[in-house]
Design an enzyme around this catalytic site. Sequence first.
Site, PDB file in Angstrom:
ATOM      1  N   LYS A   1       1.333  -2.301   4.317  1.00 27.91           N
ATOM      2  CA  LYS A   1       1.288  -2.147   5.678  1.00 27.91           C
ATOM      3  C   LYS A   1       0.735  -3.310   6.429  1.00 27.91           C
ATOM      4  CE  LYS A   1       0.624   2.864   5.338  1.00 27.91           C
ATOM      5  NZ  LYS A   1       1.906   3.518   5.684  1.00 27.91           N
TER       6      LYS A   1
ATOM      7  N   CYS B   1       3.562  12.767   7.813  1.00 30.25           N
ATOM      8  CA  CYS B   1       2.647  13.242   6.785  1.00 30.25           C
ATOM      9  C   CYS B   1       1.385  13.938   7.359  1.00 30.25           C
ATOM     10  CB  CYS B   1       2.345  12.203   5.810  1.00 30.25           C
ATOM     11  SG  CYS B   1       3.333  11.405   4.726  1.00 30.25           S
TER      12      CYS B   1
HETATM   13  C1  LIG Z   1      -3.396   6.978   8.025  1.00 30.60           C
HETATM   14  C2  LIG Z   1      -2.809   6.696   6.775  1.00 30.60           C
HETATM   15  N1  LIG Z   1      -3.241   7.049   5.464  1.00 30.60           N
HETATM   16  C3  LIG Z   1      -2.892   6.915   4.368  1.00 30.60           C
HETATM   17  C4  LIG Z   1      -1.657   6.560   3.991  1.00 30.60           C
HETATM   18  C5  LIG Z   1      -1.100   6.324   2.834  1.00 30.60           C
HETATM   19  O1  LIG Z   1      -0.697   5.185   2.503  1.00 30.60           O
HETATM   20  P1  LIG Z   1       0.137   4.631   1.012  1.00 30.60           P
HETATM   21  O2  LIG Z   1       1.134   5.627   1.246  1.00 30.60           O
HETATM   22  O3  LIG Z   1       0.307   3.183   1.201  1.00 30.60           O
HETATM   23  O4  LIG Z   1      -1.004   4.986  -0.157  1.00 30.60           O
HETATM   24  C6  LIG Z   1      -0.639   5.933   5.092  1.00 30.60           C
HETATM   25  C7  LIG Z   1       0.468   5.648   4.958  1.00 30.60           C
HETATM   26  O5  LIG Z   1       1.362   6.366   5.548  1.00 30.60           O
HETATM   27  C8  LIG Z   1      -1.434   6.293   6.500  1.00 30.60           C
HETATM   28  O6  LIG Z   1      -0.608   5.902   7.549  1.00 30.60           O
END
Ligand SMILES: Cc1ncc(COP(=O)(O)O)c(C=O)c1O
Lengths: 415, 141
Positions: free
Chosen positions: A235, A373
């Site tokens: 990200k 999510c």
């Molecule tokens: C606020 C937040 N936390 C956690 C995540 C999870 O990240 P990752 O899928 O890279 O582990 C995301 C990504 O979608 C997020 O936006």
Amino acid sequence: MAVAVHEKKQVLDMAALRKDFPILERPMNGRPMVFLDSAASSQKPISVLQTLDHYYRHTHANVHRGVYQLSQEATDAFEAARRTIARFIHAPTDKEVLFVRGTTEGINLVASSYGRSFLQPGDEILISTMEHHSNIVPWQMIAEQMGARIKVWPITPAGELIWEAADELMGPKVKIVAITHISNALGTINPVKDIIELAHSRGIPVLLDGAQAIPHLKVDVQALDVDFYTFSGHKMFGPTGIGILYGKEKWLDQMPPYHGGGEMIERVTFEKTTYNELPHKFEAGTPDISGAVGLAAAVDYMESIGHEAIGQHEHALLEYATEQLLGIDGLRIIGTAAQKASVISFMVEGLHPYDIGALLDKMGIAVRTGHHCTQPLMDWYGIPGTVRASFAFYNSFEDVERLVEGVKRAVQMLA
Amino acid sequence: MSEKLKQLYQELILQHHRHPVHFEKREDAGAVIEAYNPICGDRFQLYLDMADEKIARISFYGYGCAISKAATSVLVSQMDGQGVIQAAQTIERFLHALQSTEENPILENELAAFLPARQFPERMQCVTLSWEALKTFLAGY
Ligand SMILES: Cc1ncc(COP(=O)(O)O)c(C=O)c1O
């Protein structure tokens, strides 16, 4: 009524900057692509791609193992990457900077390892209404295992934590506060420094989910005095599969390893194993070496642009897009906090996010639709999901205009 | 906008989306079937009264994208008053046509309107959501 058009203040040399991201030049469904889903995953600059290529062409071997020159060079590159990232987040020592797969793994590591050492039946874990599933589910899993309970910090309709609730929420049973720095669904920037101060005044450690903050803000873990801070490389313009968990040594020392295997051991016999020191205690197995090196290149790239310029440009995009989108009949923005990152979630009266997203896609505009999510948050708002446009520093004012035009056309067609 | 997409969102579908058939909640229905897609959050309830091996009355309520709402609306309009066996056959015929690569499978106009979804595999679930739910119900009836 005439609407004052927000000044399109240009602080970055967009033409030059966009050339650093070759993917932005590809067409999409017959139009130049407008990529507005960086909050899900960002695009990568050439310097990151070249670093990965160079690493595999010239430097790759396994790390921390070989006596030979190449393995030493790979180890040096890997550990130099750790130092770069430690400097980037202003960690006091690189021992406190652990390589993980991403935010999700960072949170799981703390939930499992801190949870097993510090949670007792009846204890509480404080999260908030606006958490991503990855900052909910790992806590539910460990809570169930240890007989602990999840408490949820409520929010206002604008999408801000209700500060007045904090005092009562952080009661004597709370053993950890786990909160997102910036909400991926609403864009809210939480008052994390105040949260940490209050929690610390009661002896409670704080984990911040930095997934959405690290691409936008300067993060200084010492200034925040945060106990755990985790984020994903993909990200922040780096590769997928790599991320960081920063943890204070005083906690990490008291926590058992998360995974077992090679690298994390000091001495293994069939009877007993003693563990390696930090950070290796938490890095079992062959790490994502190229990912780490690529992430350091992403840090260098971000620093070459500078947090201040990034912040100014994104803020101008946010204001311009907010104003232009609100000019569309029936459009409502979900998440109107006073402090926001360049993320805009919206709904259009009578229309489903999916339909808008599908039509925008065919106009070459990539947005995210759905619950992002954050199902409990969507339930709280009583909506099935939103359309989300998220902006990175490589997005331009023209991107905003294409989005607004696209939404207008979609509304015309569907309504 | 692409021609393909215009076919997916053709007028017949948009009409059903704007003015769905038998769009009403019923407290007194003999059976309530839930059609839910956890991936996108679309959720419809189908309300049925069964009598004499027939779907004597059917309506629906809920929330979903234009495609899933239109597909549910068409389902309801097709099923109203049909015998159980006939209804199951219609559903089977429709789901089968969506799977086939045949250019013009024989279908009622209202059903054929959804064939362009074959070009959008990610939207196929929107079309079949309520149809699959009713199929499961009828199979157990
Ligand atoms: C606020 C937040 N936390 C956690 C995540 C999870 O990240 P990752 O899928 O890279 O582990 C995301 C990504 O979608 C997020 O936006």
